[in-house]
Scaffold this motif. Structure first.
Motif, PDB file in Angstrom:
ATOM      1  N   ASP A 128       0.816  -1.015  -0.006  1.00 52.67           N
ATOM      2  CA  ASP A 128       0.103  -0.040  -0.051  1.00 52.67           C
ATOM      3  C   ASP A 128       0.900   1.325  -0.024  1.00 52.67           C
ATOM      4  O   ASP A 128       0.512   2.400   0.202  1.00 52.67           O
ATOM      5  CB  ASP A 128      -0.951  -0.133   1.180  1.00 52.67           C
ATOM      6  CG  ASP A 128      -0.282  -0.216   2.663  1.00 52.67           C
ATOM      7  OD1 ASP A 128       1.131  -0.235   2.428  1.00 52.67           O
ATOM      8  OD2 ASP A 128      -0.739   0.003   3.545  1.00 52.67           O
ATOM      9  N   ARG A 130       2.711   2.317   2.372  1.00 58.15           N
ATOM     10  CA  ARG A 130       2.965   2.738   3.682  1.00 58.15           C
ATOM     11  C   ARG A 130       4.014   1.712   4.369  1.00 58.15           C
ATOM     12  O   ARG A 130       4.119   0.788   3.902  1.00 58.15           O
ATOM     13  CB  ARG A 130       1.650   2.849   4.654  1.00 58.15           C
ATOM     14  CG  ARG A 130       0.842   3.699   3.673  1.00 58.15           C
ATOM     15  CD  ARG A 130      -0.665   3.781   4.473  1.00 58.15           C
ATOM     16  NE  ARG A 130      -0.557   4.398   5.708  1.00 58.15           N
ATOM     17  CZ  ARG A 130      -1.485   4.746   6.606  1.00 58.15           C
ATOM     18  NH1 ARG A 130      -2.637   4.621   6.239  1.00 58.15           N
ATOM     19  NH2 ARG A 130      -1.258   5.746   7.865  1.00 58.15           N
ATOM     20  N   THR A 267      -6.340  -4.794  13.292  1.00 54.49           N
ATOM     21  CA  THR A 267      -5.715  -3.699  13.539  1.00 54.49           C
ATOM     22  C   THR A 267      -6.776  -2.673  13.589  1.00 54.49           C
ATOM     23  O   THR A 267      -7.961  -3.030  13.314  1.00 54.49           O
ATOM     24  CB  THR A 267      -4.974  -3.391  12.066  1.00 54.49           C
ATOM     25  OG1 THR A 267      -5.769  -3.670  10.927  1.00 54.49           O
ATOM     26  CG2 THR A 267      -4.055  -4.687  12.011  1.00 54.49           C
ATOM     27  N   ARG A 268      -6.256  -1.363  14.014  1.00 61.06           N
ATOM     28  CA  ARG A 268      -7.266  -0.152  14.293  1.00 61.06           C
ATOM     29  C   ARG A 268      -6.722   0.756  13.461  1.00 61.06           C
ATOM     30  O   ARG A 268      -5.189   1.264  13.603  1.00 61.06           O
ATOM     31  CB  ARG A 268      -7.313  -0.041  15.678  1.00 61.06           C
ATOM     32  CG  ARG A 268      -7.906  -1.332  16.587  1.00 61.06           C
ATOM     33  CD  ARG A 268      -8.451  -0.906  17.914  1.00 61.06           C
ATOM     34  NE  ARG A 268      -9.277  -2.100  18.403  1.00 61.06           N
ATOM     35  CZ  ARG A 268     -10.357  -1.908  19.062  1.00 61.06           C
ATOM     36  NH1 ARG A 268     -10.597  -0.830  19.730  1.00 61.06           N
ATOM     37  NH2 ARG A 268     -11.106  -2.972  19.456  1.00 61.06           N
ATOM     38  N   THR A 269      -7.587   1.770  12.991  1.00 54.09           N
ATOM     39  CA  THR A 269      -7.133   2.988  12.278  1.00 54.09           C
ATOM     40  C   THR A 269      -7.176   4.205  13.504  1.00 54.09           C
ATOM     41  O   THR A 269      -8.594   4.186  14.107  1.00 54.09           O
ATOM     42  CB  THR A 269      -7.928   3.358  11.438  1.00 54.09           C
ATOM     43  OG1 THR A 269      -7.841   2.167  10.266  1.00 54.09           O
ATOM     44  CG2 THR A 269      -7.516   4.791  10.703  1.00 54.09           C
ATOM     45  N   LEU A 270      -6.306   4.919  14.082  1.00 50.62           N
ATOM     46  CA  LEU A 270      -6.339   5.304  15.151  1.00 50.62           C
ATOM     47  C   LEU A 270      -5.689   6.958  14.858  1.00 50.62           C
ATOM     48  O   LEU A 270      -5.037   7.295  14.082  1.00 50.62           O
ATOM     49  CB  LEU A 270      -5.447   4.870  16.230  1.00 50.62           C
ATOM     50  CG  LEU A 270      -5.665   3.490  16.530  1.00 50.62           C
ATOM     51  CD1 LEU A 270      -4.494   2.784  17.484  1.00 50.62           C
ATOM     52  CD2 LEU A 270      -6.958   3.140  17.178  1.00 50.62           C
ATOM     53  N   ARG A 271      -6.265   7.967  15.857  1.00 58.00           N
ATOM     54  CA  ARG A 271      -5.779   9.231  15.979  1.00 58.00           C
ATOM     55  C   ARG A 271      -5.668   9.484  17.415  1.00 58.00           C
ATOM     56  O   ARG A 271      -6.223   9.151  18.205  1.00 58.00           O
ATOM     57  CB  ARG A 271      -6.698  10.505  15.301  1.00 58.00           C
ATOM     58  CG  ARG A 271      -7.037  10.140  13.922  1.00 58.00           C
ATOM     59  CD  ARG A 271      -8.032  11.139  13.202  1.00 58.00           C
ATOM     60  NE  ARG A 271      -9.387  10.913  13.846  1.00 58.00           N
ATOM     61  CZ  ARG A 271     -10.394  11.515  13.649  1.00 58.00           C
ATOM     62  NH1 ARG A 271     -10.309  12.920  13.434  1.00 58.00           N
ATOM     63  NH2 ARG A 271     -11.532  11.227  14.249  1.00 58.00           N
ATOM     64  N   GLU A 310      -3.071  11.817  13.337  1.00 56.56           N
ATOM     65  CA  GLU A 310      -3.021  10.536  12.498  1.00 56.56           C
ATOM     66  C   GLU A 310      -1.879   9.669  12.981  1.00 56.56           C
ATOM     67  O   GLU A 310      -0.750   9.933  13.044  1.00 56.56           O
ATOM     68  CB  GLU A 310      -2.857  10.682  11.057  1.00 56.56           C
ATOM     69  CG  GLU A 310      -4.228  11.411  10.505  1.00 56.56           C
ATOM     70  CD  GLU A 310      -4.270  11.686   9.076  1.00 56.56           C
ATOM     71  OE1 GLU A 310      -3.115  11.268   8.298  1.00 56.56           O
ATOM     72  OE2 GLU A 310      -4.949  12.272   8.319  1.00 56.56           O
ATOM     73  N   GLY A 312      -2.386   6.315  11.782  1.00 55.08           N
ATOM     74  CA  GLY A 312      -2.634   5.158  10.696  1.00 55.08           C
ATOM     75  C   GLY A 312      -3.229   4.168  11.562  1.00 55.08           C
ATOM     76  O   GLY A 312      -3.849   4.118  12.396  1.00 55.08           O
ATOM     77  N   THR A 313      -3.260   2.970  10.562  1.00 56.94           N
ATOM     78  CA  THR A 313      -3.536   1.753  10.922  1.00 56.94           C
ATOM     79  C   THR A 313      -2.529   0.663  11.458  1.00 56.94           C
ATOM     80  O   THR A 313      -1.769   0.392  10.879  1.00 56.94           O
ATOM     81  CB  THR A 313      -4.267   1.006   9.577  1.00 56.94           C
ATOM     82  OG1 THR A 313      -5.279   1.637   9.080  1.00 56.94           O
ATOM     83  CG2 THR A 313      -4.811  -0.383   9.905  1.00 56.94           C
ATOM     84  N   SER A 336     -15.074   0.948  18.115  1.00 59.59           N
ATOM     85  CA  SER A 336     -15.073   1.775  17.041  1.00 59.59           C
ATOM     86  C   SER A 336     -15.835   2.864  17.181  1.00 59.59           C
ATOM     87  O   SER A 336     -16.816   2.846  17.582  1.00 59.59           O
ATOM     88  CB  SER A 336     -15.316   0.853  15.855  1.00 59.59           C
ATOM     89  OG  SER A 336     -15.447   1.850  14.679  1.00 59.59           O
ATOM     90  N   ASP A 355     -11.026   5.167  15.051  1.00 60.24           N
ATOM     91  CA  ASP A 355     -11.689   5.471  13.870  1.00 60.24           C
ATOM     92  C   ASP A 355     -12.477   4.302  13.259  1.00 60.24           C
ATOM     93  O   ASP A 355     -13.334   4.368  12.598  1.00 60.24           O
ATOM     94  CB  ASP A 355     -10.747   6.240  12.849  1.00 60.24           C
ATOM     95  CG  ASP A 355     -10.338   7.698  13.147  1.00 60.24           C
ATOM     96  OD1 ASP A 355     -11.012   8.141  14.248  1.00 60.24           O
ATOM     97  OD2 ASP A 355      -9.399   7.955  12.836  1.00 60.24           O
TER      98      ASP A 355
END
Length: 642
Positions: A128, A130, A267-271, A310, A312-313, A336, A355
């Protein structure tokens, strides 16, 4: 390329911008950047730390591999003759001196800085685009490195750049200082050029005594360098891979060893916001939990921008590495769209917004069989190659010669006639060398004549059993065998001498005020040619500037010189007919360009002096003899030990 490399190495700011020392290593897989290996001679001591010939050789080989991507035919001997070995050594000295000074001053990067550097390396990015922790770990593991080793080296690079950052902000060069130099670049010259070809003069009569004397005087030109007769047998990974058969047992074994990759994962998308004040963190969490937009609250309370939030994931492990175990525990317990925290770590109070939650179910061997097939095949092939290499090592260690070891392993033995370090032979014009073995030939010139056969790593996919059967010392070619060539060389020299006599006569005439056209006609030479250009136009040329033109731009107005050009088979007379000073009003934008270039040059000079001062402070002791021995090994003419 060599000249470019030497110029680049002369600038410490350029060095700082060459990137992390590990990048090329990890991408190409060449050498050990930490200088591991057998005991070696110390080439230089910096701040009490040794830089060995093994470390220097490793860095040199890696730089040469990079250059070969643009110039595949370049040899190690050519690179050494071009000064690349000394350039690499200066880079190592400067790098180690900067690191020593950083340690002396107590400088050190934070974990977050090192994380950012690692994440920026393209070799560690996933499909991806990243940063991928799995790719990172696979890449360093494949090279036998640990994360601690990588972080330590990258941390040192950060410190070196911090120190160099002290001298990379030189102000723009003042206009008054730049104007004379800029005007010089705009200067226009008109040159008169006269050619005196050697072929214009009669062929001289040469006696055998003349040829014998010329041959002896130039014996070095007719001497074949040291040559070595090499026997080898290749272990080609590509060929071995074709024989590999993947069994169900191999699939099962790979699946078992990589079970974590196919297990259920989340996995988690986080801020996140990190603040030092607990009350601020409580306020952010309370308002976000009450339904206010997380980004808006973070900006209002802590001044965070959208991109500052951010993370990220991430997996739970990755989040814990970046923050703390307690932060990761809280973030992976929250649902979530919810808030985790405040949670305290060494960085402050964390408030994390979840997120999105991405879960992947476990996958069976049957489901991933096609996906892992290439990796299993690659692994089996690598194991097969390693097995053959090990058996070859054992056989040679037990006293077998190359023919015996190769026969047992099903390898083909190749014997080549004596070759130089650059792969050249004497009287074997029909020889076609396998281009893949050029590094092997260079390696052969680093061994002693009586050394036992060895197994050498030629490249990542090619290994070889190698034995140096004979060392042929530098050998003069008998005059009788090359009499036509010697005759031609002496004839050319005599005709060039005659051309020089006429060229000197014409120069004397020019200085006496006679026109070049008349002087050339008087001596029955080709007519004069005129050349007009500005210095800036000469500098912008892509191709090399002809030496007569360069000479014309170095002489004073009205001056004249004669210049030998053996490659052109002529002497040239260069006369500066006119010089028109540059007019800054004609190119106002060029002045600003020159000011910028002069600023860059000044920055590099400051940086070089800065590093030189650091080297003087930390102490540098050089071992010129060790460096010369290493150079001679690359050149294939190693001297006997002192």
């Amino acid at each position: 390329m060599i000249s470019f490399f030497r110029k680049a190495l002369s600038s410490w700011i350029v060095l700082a911008l060459l990137g992390l020392v590990l990048v090329a290593f990890i991408v190409t897989g060449i050498g050990d950047p930490f200088g591991g290996g057998p005991a070696a001679n110390t080439v230089v001591e910096v701040a009490g730390e040794d830089v060995t010939d093994a470390q220097l050789s490793s860095q040199f080989d890696r730089q040469l591999a990079t250059i070969r991507q643009e110039q595949p035919g370049i040899t190690a001997a050519q690179a050494v003759r071009g000064g690349m070995l000394e350039g690499v050594l200066e880079r190592l000295i400067g790098s180690q001196a900067l690191s020593a000074m950083g340690e002396k001053l107590g400088l050190g990067p934070s974990k977050r800085q090192v994380d950012a550097e690692i994440a920026s390396i393209a070799a560690f990015r996933g499909p991806d685009g990243r940063f991928s922790e799995d790719v990172f770990r696979q890449a360093i593991s494949a090279q036998g490195l640990t994360e601690d080793m990588v972080r330590r080296e990258i941390g040192g690079d950060v410190v070196r750049r911090q120190l160099l950052g002290l001298v990379d902000s030189i102000p723009m060069t003042p206009r008054k200082l730049a104007e004379p130099f800029t005007a010089l670049q705009l200067e226009q010259r008109t040159l008169e050029l006269g050619a005196i070809p050697a072929q214009s003069f009669p062929v001289p009569t040469l006696s055998d005594a003349d040829l014998e004397a010329f041959y002896k005087k130039n014996i070095a030109n007719y001497t074949v360098p040291e040559r070595r007769r090499i026997t080898y047998a290749l272990i080609d990974s590509a060929e071995i891979a074709k024989t590999v058969k993947v069994t169900d047992a191999a699939f099962a074994d790979y699946y078992k060893r990589h079970a974590s990759e196919f297990a259920a994962s989340e996995t988690r998308t986080l801020r996140q916001v990190v603040v030092q004040d607990k009350a601020q963190a409580d306020t952010i969490a309370k308002r976000a939990n009450a339904g206010e937009d997380f980004a808006a609250v973070a900006k209002d309370v802590a001044g965070y921008g959208e991109t500052d939030l951010e993370l990220g994931t991430l997996s739970k492990i990755a989040l814990a590495d970046q923050t703390a175990d307690a932060v990761a525990d809280a973030a992976f317990k929250a649902a979530s769209g919810k808030i985790a925290g405040p949670v305290q770590s060494e960085f402050g109070w964390h408030v994390v917004h979840v997120d999105a939650v991405v879960t992947k179910p476990a996958r069976t061997l049957a489901e991933v069989k096609d996906e892992i097939r290439p990796a299993v095949e690659t692994e089996l092939a690598a194991n097969a190659v390693a097995d053959i290499v090990e058996k070859a090592d054992d056989a040679l260690a037990d006293g077998a010669n190359i023919a015996e070891a190769a026969k047992d392993l099903g390898l083909t033995v190749v014997r080549i006639p004596p070759v130089t370090s650059e792969g050249l032979t004497l009287g074997e014009s029909g020889l076609q060398l396998d281009q893949r073995i050029r590094p092997l030939i260079e390696r052969a010139f680093t061994t002693e004549e009586n050394d036992e056969p060895t197994v050498e790593d030629v490249s990542e996919t090619l290994h070889a059993l190698m034995d140096v059967e004979e060392v042929v010392p530098p050998t003069p070619v008998p005059l009788a065998d090359i009499k036509p060539q010697v005759t031609a060389a002496l004839t050319f020299e005599r005709r060039m001498d005659a051309a020089k006599t006429v060229a000197d006569k014409i120069v004397a005439g020019l200085k006496a005020g006679k026109p070049l056209a008349a002087l050339l006609a008087e001596n029955k030479m080709p007519p004069a040619q005129s050349f007009t250009a500005r210095r800036i136009e000469i500098a912008a040329r892509r191709e090399p500037v002809p030496p007569p033109i360069s000479l014309g731009f170095a002489l004073a107005k009205g001056d004249a010189r004669a210049l030998a050009q053996p490659r052109n088979g002529a002497w040239f007379v260069v006369h500066v007919a006119d010089v028109k000073p540059g007019n800054l009003a004609e190119a106002p934008a060029f002045l600003d360009q020159m000011r910028s270039q002069m600023q860059t040059a000044a920055t590099n000079e400051y940086a070089q002096n800065f590093v030189a001062a650091i080297m003087s402070n930390v102490g540098v002791k050089r071992n010129d003899k060790a460096l010369e021995r290493l150079k001679q090994r690359y050149l294939g003419t190693a001297d006997q030990p002192d």
